[in-house]
Design an enzyme around this catalytic site. Sequence first.
Site, short mmCIF file in Angstrom:
data_model
loop_
_atom_site.label_atom_id
_atom_site.label_comp_id
_atom_site.label_asym_id
_atom_site.label_seq_id
_atom_site.Cartn_x
_atom_site.Cartn_y
_atom_site.Cartn_z
N ARG A 83 43.85 58.01 14.85
CA ARG A 83 43.80 59.06 13.83
C ARG A 83 42.51 58.93 13.03
O ARG A 83 41.93 57.86 12.91
CB ARG A 83 45.01 58.96 12.89
CG ARG A 83 46.31 59.47 13.51
CD ARG A 83 47.48 59.41 12.53
NE ARG A 83 47.79 58.05 12.17
CZ ARG A 83 47.38 57.42 11.07
NH1 ARG A 83 46.69 58.06 10.15
NH2 ARG A 83 47.70 56.17 10.85
N TYR A 211 43.64 62.78 20.67
CA TYR A 211 44.50 61.63 20.36
C TYR A 211 45.79 62.04 19.66
O TYR A 211 45.78 62.88 18.74
CB TYR A 211 43.73 60.61 19.49
CG TYR A 211 44.67 59.54 18.97
CD1 TYR A 211 45.11 58.51 19.82
CD2 TYR A 211 45.19 59.58 17.68
CE1 TYR A 211 46.03 57.57 19.38
CE2 TYR A 211 46.10 58.64 17.23
CZ TYR A 211 46.52 57.64 18.09
OH TYR A 211 47.42 56.72 17.65
N LYS A 220 52.71 64.12 13.44
CA LYS A 220 52.34 63.84 12.05
C LYS A 220 51.99 65.12 11.27
O LYS A 220 52.32 65.26 10.10
CB LYS A 220 51.18 62.83 11.99
CG LYS A 220 51.53 61.48 12.62
CD LYS A 220 52.67 60.82 11.92
CE LYS A 220 53.32 59.67 12.64
NZ LYS A 220 52.60 58.42 12.77
N SER A 262 51.59 52.53 9.77
CA SER A 262 51.25 52.61 11.19
C SER A 262 50.97 51.22 11.76
O SER A 262 50.25 50.43 11.15
CB SER A 262 50.01 53.50 11.35
OG SER A 262 50.28 54.77 10.81
N CYS A 264 52.92 48.69 12.06
CA CYS A 264 53.48 47.59 11.26
C CYS A 264 54.95 47.31 11.61
O CYS A 264 55.66 46.70 10.81
CB CYS A 264 53.32 47.87 9.77
SG CYS A 264 51.59 47.75 9.25
N ASP A 291 59.77 56.52 14.41
CA ASP A 291 58.56 56.89 13.65
C ASP A 291 58.80 57.88 12.52
O ASP A 291 58.15 57.78 11.49
CB ASP A 291 57.51 57.47 14.61
CG ASP A 291 56.10 57.47 14.03
OD1 ASP A 291 55.68 56.44 13.48
OD2 ASP A 291 55.43 58.51 14.11
N ARG A 380 48.52 53.21 23.72
CA ARG A 380 49.88 53.69 23.45
C ARG A 380 50.61 54.07 24.72
O ARG A 380 49.99 54.33 25.76
CB ARG A 380 49.81 54.94 22.55
CG ARG A 380 49.15 54.68 21.19
CD ARG A 380 50.08 54.85 20.05
NE ARG A 380 49.56 54.32 18.80
CZ ARG A 380 50.31 54.17 17.71
NH1 ARG A 380 51.57 54.51 17.72
NH2 ARG A 380 49.80 53.67 16.61
P1 GTP Z 1 53.17 53.44 14.56
O1 GTP Z 1 53.62 53.98 15.89
O2 GTP Z 1 51.68 53.32 14.48
O3 GTP Z 1 53.71 54.19 13.39
O4 GTP Z 1 53.61 51.91 14.48
P2 GTP Z 1 54.97 51.08 14.37
O5 GTP Z 1 55.31 50.87 12.93
O6 GTP Z 1 56.03 51.64 15.24
O7 GTP Z 1 54.51 49.65 14.89
P3 GTP Z 1 55.01 48.76 16.13
O8 GTP Z 1 56.47 48.46 16.10
O9 GTP Z 1 54.49 49.38 17.37
O10 GTP Z 1 54.26 47.38 15.87
C1 GTP Z 1 52.86 47.27 15.80
C2 GTP Z 1 52.44 45.84 16.08
O11 GTP Z 1 53.12 44.92 15.20
C3 GTP Z 1 52.76 45.41 17.51
O12 GTP Z 1 51.64 44.72 18.05
C4 GTP Z 1 53.92 44.48 17.33
O13 GTP Z 1 53.97 43.48 18.34
C5 GTP Z 1 53.71 43.87 15.93
N1 GTP Z 1 55.02 43.52 15.29
C6 GTP Z 1 56.12 44.31 15.21
N2 GTP Z 1 57.14 43.66 14.61
C7 GTP Z 1 56.69 42.43 14.29
C8 GTP Z 1 57.28 41.28 13.65
O14 GTP Z 1 58.43 41.27 13.25
N3 GTP Z 1 56.46 40.19 13.48
C9 GTP Z 1 55.16 40.18 13.91
N4 GTP Z 1 54.45 39.07 13.71
N5 GTP Z 1 54.58 41.24 14.54
C10 GTP Z 1 55.32 42.34 14.72
C1 SPV Z 2 50.79 56.33 13.48
O1 SPV Z 2 49.55 56.18 13.43
O2 SPV Z 2 51.53 56.11 12.48
C2 SPV Z 2 51.45 56.71 14.75
C3 SPV Z 2 50.63 57.12 15.86
O3 SPV Z 2 52.68 56.75 14.81
S1 SPV Z 2 50.09 58.77 15.67
O4 SPV Z 2 51.13 59.66 16.20
O5 SPV Z 2 48.87 58.90 16.42
O6 SPV Z 2 49.89 59.09 14.28
MN MN Z 3 53.61 56.33 12.85
#
Ligand code: GTP
Ligand code: SPV
Ligand code: MN
Length: 596
Positions: A83, A211, A220, A262, A264, A291, A380
Amino acid sequence: MNNLSQTAPAESAGRSKLAALNDWVAQVAALTQPDAIHWCDGSDAENAALVAKMEADGTLVRLNEQTHPNSWLHRSHPDDVARVEHLTFVCTPEQEDAGPNNHWMAPADGHAQMDALFAGCMKGRTMYVIPYCMGPIDSPLSRCGVEITDSAYVVANMRVMTRMGAPALARIEREGSFVKGLHSVGELDPNRRFIMHFPEELTIKSFGSGYGGNALLGKKCHALRIASHQAKAEGWLAEHMLILGLENPQGETHYIAAAFPSACGKTNLAMLIPPEGYRQDGWKVWTIGDDICWMRPGADGRLYAINPEAGFFGVAPGTSINSNPNALKTVAHDTIFTNVAVTADNQPWWEGLSEGKPVIDWRGNEYDSSKGPAAHPNSRFTVSAQQCPSYSPKAEDAQGVPISAIVFGGRRASLVPLVFEARDWTHGVLVGAAMGSETTAAATGAVGVMRRDPMAMKPFCGYNFADYFSHWLSFDKEGAKLPKIFHVNWFRKGDDGKFLWPGFGDNLRVLEWMIKRVKGEAAAQETPIGNLPSADDVNIAGIQLSDEANAKLFGFDHAGWRAEFESIGEYLQEYGPRMPQALHDEQQRIARSLDA
Ligand code: GTP
Ligand code: SPV
Ligand code: MN
């Protein structure tokens, strides 16, 4: 090879029963001058034709058919991988209504700038018209839109991420209104790239990027920026939250919505598999969404939530059989991978995957470890939620699920303990408003810089944050049965720079404590920042925590929080007189008790 039903622009008028839609399509075609127009019906045949076209022109590369049936790799332009918050605008008549949290342009200027980019941009291309529904097709909480794009990759992704095609068009024709999203990849030139929102006109214009968050406009742009604006006017909430169901051994299921910025941890928490012992006892996590969450008060005063999406656009790096086995099973077939690496036998690969080794990097070059990661850090997968082993049947429920707890959380290497509970709704809104997190690769720019990301909505709230916090506060009224609010931090680090909490499946231990708090069955210590469990209140049997981990995960750093609350006070001031007094009062009350 390609049997898409395309018509010359002049013949496509009258394709819909809705004059407003026909007129808009005709207007866009006159501006962008495509060679052909295709109205998407969402059928398998249509998808097969599109995929064949993209395989032929190199947009998609087939992955190993034995290990990953019907799965594809897309390599984006190397400057188009995330983004672009600095190029994203909210165009309200008054700048104050967009707020200091958004880049702003006057609507007339925004349209002029975008229309100049769109003029003639689809010459030689096909224009796709994508009717879509955000949320179950029969749900009163769902909303529809139409995205016009010149990208077949966007069509294929929108088909997975939304309920796209004929049923959505039928609902749009019945309702007579829809969000208009106009998108073109343009030349993928970062200097000719903008994502603009016109909330009063329910309109989005996006140019120059393919993207996800910039181009899949249902996600979003619609489901958060435009929807948050509508939700404020109509008394509901559009949030950057996962939704999960936590089933205990007694067979009771409590639904939890959690906002993390994002990259996290939303996808990972939503698909959690309980640790050994818990699993045997009968604990289970059900995935509703990873999400986005739309929620509104029901007749009984509780908040009811739906996931407006139909698929996952998830972060690949870090996904492994140990961290997120449900995600790995989900992406085992019928998946589009974007910007991952590949192995010698053409399987997708990313950092953190325990098996295989990369041979070709995300740019398509021979992998060389001295040139950075093999997969892009924001690579992704796009996959249907139906493929997720933990996907809840309740995700298709038109009424949504009742929420028992709302969780806020960020990536905080220091200060913030593993979990605490807000005293009441107003305190919880302040906890959300004060959220901080270290930036990630999901947006272009520096990674690892701490910033305020209220309710994980900094990049996504379609209006002034001060008004957004007032809106949140307004839910606390006569008859409301609101969820309890918590804050978590899975990312606290020790002096050696390593995470102190094992995270992933073990996060269930924290969810268990929360639901026990909701039911009045668990203890906590009152502190100025909220109610904290001690190490004895959360079940940590079976995991090894060092003395440092115990102290930092369950401790309360008085001096550190005093400084944090000073900074939170300054942050609230940045919004001027529109910031609700109740949040200033809450911040000052806590600051005073930290001084005592
Ligand atoms: P968006 O799709 O961008 O909104 O992200 P999201 O909040 O769904 O994040 P996602 O669950 O994909 O996690 C992002 C990164 O954080 C990945 O590399 C995970 O492996 C890492 N991660 C997720 N949960 C944990 C956790 O409990 N501990 C740690 N250390 N890392 C984590
Ligand atoms: C984020 O960045 O929080 C995502 C990926 O979930 S996107 O849909 O590209 O915004
Ligand atoms: Mn997101």
